[in-house]
Design a protein around this motif. Structure first.
Motif, PDB file in Angstrom:
ATOM      1  N   VAL A  11       1.781   2.629   1.532  1.00  0.00           N
ATOM      2  CA  VAL A  11       0.355   2.668   1.864  1.00  0.00           C
ATOM      3  C   VAL A  11       0.063   1.663   2.973  1.00  0.00           C
ATOM      4  O   VAL A  11       0.322   0.462   2.818  1.00  0.00           O
ATOM      5  CB  VAL A  11      -0.496   2.372   0.614  1.00  0.00           C
ATOM      6  CG1 VAL A  11      -1.982   2.533   0.931  1.00  0.00           C
ATOM      7  CG2 VAL A  11      -0.092   3.314  -0.540  1.00  0.00           C
ATOM      8  N   PRO A  12      -0.490   2.129   4.097  1.00  0.00           N
ATOM      9  CA  PRO A  12      -0.554   1.281   5.303  1.00  0.00           C
ATOM     10  C   PRO A  12      -1.396   0.020   5.200  1.00  0.00           C
ATOM     11  O   PRO A  12      -1.183  -0.906   5.982  1.00  0.00           O
ATOM     12  CB  PRO A  12      -1.091   2.231   6.380  1.00  0.00           C
ATOM     13  CG  PRO A  12      -1.679   3.380   5.656  1.00  0.00           C
ATOM     14  CD  PRO A  12      -0.926   3.504   4.380  1.00  0.00           C
ATOM     15  N   ASP A  13      -2.356  -0.043   4.264  1.00  0.00           N
ATOM     16  CA  ASP A  13      -3.145  -1.278   4.176  1.00  0.00           C
ATOM     17  C   ASP A  13      -2.650  -2.211   3.077  1.00  0.00           C
ATOM     18  O   ASP A  13      -3.278  -3.230   2.791  1.00  0.00           O
ATOM     19  CB  ASP A  13      -4.633  -0.968   3.983  1.00  0.00           C
ATOM     20  CG  ASP A  13      -4.940  -0.355   2.612  1.00  0.00           C
ATOM     21  OD1 ASP A  13      -3.992   0.087   1.924  1.00  0.00           O
ATOM     22  OD2 ASP A  13      -6.126  -0.321   2.236  1.00  0.00           O
ATOM     23  N   ASN A  14      -1.510  -1.882   2.478  1.00  0.00           N
ATOM     24  CA  ASN A  14      -0.922  -2.738   1.444  1.00  0.00           C
ATOM     25  C   ASN A  14      -0.080  -3.825   2.093  1.00  0.00           C
ATOM     26  O   ASN A  14       0.603  -3.580   3.093  1.00  0.00           O
ATOM     27  CB  ASN A  14      -0.065  -1.880   0.504  1.00  0.00           C
ATOM     28  CG  ASN A  14       0.336  -2.607  -0.763  1.00  0.00           C
ATOM     29  OD1 ASN A  14       1.036  -3.604  -0.730  1.00  0.00           O
ATOM     30  ND2 ASN A  14      -0.107  -2.093  -1.898  1.00  0.00           N
ATOM     31  N   GLY A  15      -0.114  -5.007   1.536  1.00  0.00           N
ATOM     32  CA  GLY A  15       0.667  -6.104   2.104  1.00  0.00           C
ATOM     33  C   GLY A  15       2.157  -5.847   2.095  1.00  0.00           C
ATOM     34  O   GLY A  15       2.899  -6.467   2.858  1.00  0.00           O
TER      35      GLY A  15
END
Length: 243
Positions: A216-220
């Motif tokens: 998931v692109p906004d996950n750290g």
């Protein structure tokens, strides 16, 4: 493609959802089960990418029973004790059984919007197990179920997905993080045994070097290389099962 917000009547209330329709008419659809941070731009971008493959894609809010919440920053929310408690309260308060019941309404929403054919399910984090349990609950409709960095897929809980393996008629793909405390090797082995015993066509693949949340692109924990590998496997998997 077009994207619009819709409301879905369930047994317990009204769930908001994003519906993304492909440019060309398609009878195949996908339910994207969210991770613990809720529906947001990052998940909608992923849904749009799937819609670009020719599927009607539904991203429902699984936390609708709690009313308004968030939005949460997936990179930092778990670092804040208060926000973490809020999120874990909603995760724990949204049972697998609730999501299984809700999925009947999700499937109907897809049908009402033209996706009357085969349906795929894909889930991330908490959504991974829900995708597998949805396939078990609706074997006549869901023909492909994928989980990425899903947790507790073969735990000791009664509602653990591996306990429902005998009801799954769909093909199953499970992508696991290289090291993931929510899905340790012993659970992977237990899930594999349950699926094999039930005669489920399945793949369990370990993404070495990836951490929980890598897709998931906004996950750290986002890992671009691993995420693109996930896309390659997911789109091939759905192409083989939904078209």
């Amino acid at each position: 493609m077009t994207m619009r917000d819709i409301e879905i009547k369930t047994e317990d209330g009204t769930a908001k959802a994003a519906l993304i329709l492909p440019s060309a008419t398609s009878k195949a659809g996908v339910i994207l089960y969210m991770d613990a941070f809720g529906p947001r731009a990052a998940l909608y971008e992923m849904a749009e990418r799937l819609a670009g493959e020719g599927y009607a894609v539904l991203v429902p809010d699984l936390f609708y029973r709690f009313g308004a919440y968030g939005p949460y920053d997936a990179r930092t929310a778990f670092s804040d004790e208060k926000l973490r408690a809020e999120l874990m309260g909603m995760v724990g308060g949204t049972t697998q059984e609730m999501t299984q019941r809700d999925t009947a309404a999700f499937l109907e929403a897809l049908s009402e919007n033209g996706a009357t054919g085969p349906i795929g399910a894909v889930g991330y984090c908490m959504g991974g197990g829900r995708a597998l349990n949805a396939a078990a609950a609706y074997p006549g409709r869901i023909v492909a179920a994928a989980s990425f960095h899903g947790g507790r897929l073969a735990s000791d809980a009664p509602d653990s997905p591996h306990n429902n393996a005998a009801s799954i008629k769909a093909r199953v793909y499970v992508g696991t993080a290289g090291v993931d405390g929510s899905f340790p090797p012993e659970q992977s082995g237990r899930l594999a045994e349950a699926l094999r015993t039930a005669g489920v066509d399945h793949i369990i693949e370990n993404y070495i070097g990836a951490d929980h949340g890598w897709c998931v692109p906004d996950n750290g924990a986002y890992n671009e290389k691993g995420a693109e590998r996930h896309w390659q496997h997911l789109t091939t998997f759905f192409a083989e099962t939904l078209r």
